[in-house]
Design an enzyme around this catalytic site. Structure first.
Site, PDB file in Angstrom:
ATOM      1  N   ALA A  43       0.840  -1.206   0.000  1.00 13.64           N
ATOM      2  CA  ALA A  43       0.000   0.000   0.000  1.00 13.64           C
ATOM      3  C   ALA A  43       0.873   1.254   0.000  1.00 13.64           C
ATOM      4  CB  ALA A  43      -0.926  -0.002   1.211  1.00 13.64           C
ATOM      5  N   ASP A  47      -5.290  -0.428   5.671  1.00  8.96           N
ATOM      6  CA  ASP A  47      -3.882  -0.182   5.321  1.00  8.96           C
ATOM      7  C   ASP A  47      -3.726   1.107   4.513  1.00  8.96           C
ATOM      8  OD1 ASP A  47      -3.370  -2.657   6.421  1.00  8.96           O
ATOM      9  OD2 ASP A  47      -1.975  -3.242   4.827  1.00  8.96           O
TER      10      ASP A  47
HETATM   11  O1  PMV Z   1      -1.799  -8.402   7.353  1.00  6.96           O
HETATM   12  P1  PMV Z   1      -2.099  -6.933   7.370  1.00  6.96           P
HETATM   13  O2  PMV Z   1      -1.237  -6.139   8.282  1.00  6.96           O
HETATM   14  O3  PMV Z   1      -2.240  -6.344   6.008  1.00  6.96           O
HETATM   15  O4  PMV Z   1      -3.521  -6.768   8.089  1.00  6.96           O
HETATM   16  C1  PMV Z   1      -4.636  -7.474   7.741  1.00  6.96           C
HETATM   17  C2  PMV Z   1      -5.752  -7.020   8.605  1.00  6.96           C
HETATM   18  C3  PMV Z   1      -7.022  -7.835   8.417  1.00  6.96           C
HETATM   19  O5  PMV Z   1      -7.990  -7.247   9.286  1.00  6.96           O
HETATM   20  C4  PMV Z   1      -6.804  -9.274   8.829  1.00  6.96           C
HETATM   21  C5  PMV Z   1      -7.523  -7.780   6.992  1.00  6.96           C
HETATM   22  C6  PMV Z   1      -7.982  -6.417   6.531  1.00  6.96           C
HETATM   23  O6  PMV Z   1      -8.107  -6.239   5.305  1.00  6.96           O
HETATM   24  O7  PMV Z   1      -8.299  -5.547   7.354  1.00  6.96           O
END
Ligand code: PMV
Length: 319
Positions: free
Chosen positions: A110, A152
């Site tokens: 991102a 993100d």
């Molecule tokens: O793995 P990361 O840090 O990109 O986080 C994912 C977070 C989730 O809640 C599991 C998925 C999301 O899209 O929010």
């Protein structure tokens, strides 16, 4: 035409992962010391419309026309051109570099998209607003992550702590007192889409139970926001531990994560939990000045692949 640079931070989720996909709130903060950077410079020797993309960390050095249409960088460039209604731009080189570890749940993808979109639109003389950057990067994220919640791209675009609820206006908030986090990487790669898919299967099989677990996480996250806003840091550690217990029930923890979380707590962390998708990836431990070093050492001794200490605070005025 002067070269244009844009940078953006990494991110970490403090509370609410997984439940955020089901409409509950999550809290994420930027990690300003890890950054992606894009530099866009004019290429006076190439014909108009020629765009070359370089990203040494992933071995990319190609002209746009040779890249797959669904490549994130390609989507970013075309997305900007579409928004600005430009069909032929001046020839340029777009170079993206980053100190954010890749595929570690720190938002490297991102952040790379955000800097590319920002620097390229600025280079074209029409810098996109944060809202436009955020929307475009969310679209790109969807191509790559299936059903991301959007947290993100939001925290990285705005570079501020966010209390995020899917499909609702972004709520930025102030962290009253800085926190120190030790962030440890299990070294076990884990694709967020896989754990998100596993939670979805569980939810489909037993929606009642899963909704109750998501509600618990939602409550913890709301309490955590209050503790962050009022500076009651002492309340945060237990909330992290509570959140971890529910994540474990959701089935997204792992023996390695549990082992490292235990090591962090034994070394004096006020609380610890996995962060992000789980399965492997990262965990976070809440430290105090006097415990930071010990927690870092114990995590490494217990098998963490790497640790990073980050001071979390507000980085600028609320926009
Ligand atoms: O793995 P990361 O840090 O990109 O986080 C994912 C977070 C989730 O809640 C599991 C998925 C999301 O899209 O929010």
């Amino acid at each position: 035409m002067p070269a244009i640079t844009a940078t953006a931070p990494a991110k970490i989720i403090l509370f609410g992962e997984h439940a955020v996909v089901y409409g509950r709130p999550a809290i994420a903060v930027p990690l300003p010391q890890l950054r992606a950077r894009a530099v866009v410079s004019a290429d006076p020797f190439a014909p108009a419309g020629y765009i070359r993309l370089q990203a040494p960390a992933i071995g990319l050095d190609a002209s746009l026309e040779d890249m797959p249409a669904d490549d994130p960088f390609s989507l970013g460039v075309h997305g900007v051109l579409d928004i600005l209604g430009i069909s032929r731009c001046p020839a340029c080189l777009i170079r993206v570099t980053s100190t954010i570890p890749i595929a570690a749940g720190l938002g490297s993808g991102a952040a790379a998209s955000v800097v590319l979109v920002r620097a390229f639109s600025h280079f074209l003389g029409q810098p996109l607003e944060n809202r436009q950057v955020n929307d475009l990067v969310f679209k790109i994220e969807k191509v790559y992550h299936g059903t991301p919640s959007g947290i993100d791209n939001t925290v990285i675009t705005y570079e501020q702590p966010v209390f995020y609820i899917k499909d609702q206006p972004i709520q930025k908030f102030r962290i009253a007192r800085p926190l120190t986090l030790v962030i440890a990487d299990t070294g076990i790669p884990s694709k967020t889409a896989v754990t998100v898919g596993a939670v979805r299967s569980g939810w489909q099989a037993d929606p009642h139970r899963y909704e109750a677990l998501f509600d618990q996480i939602g409550r913890i996250t709301r309490q955590a926001r209050q503790a962050l806003e009022t500076g009651e840091i002492d309340a945060l550690g237990p909330l992290m531990n509570d959140n971890q217990a529910v994540l474990q029930e959701l089935g997204v923890s792992s023996p390695t994560l549990e082992n490292l979380i235990q090591a962090a707590r034994q070394a004096g962390a006020a609380g610890a939990k996995l962060s992000g998708g789980g399965g492997g990836g990262n965990l976070i431990a809440l430290a105090a000045n006097e415990t930071t070093q010990r927690i870092s050492q114990e995590l490494l001794a217990a098998g963490a692949a790497s640790v990073l200490v980050s001071n979390i605070s507000n980085t600028g005025p609320l926009e």
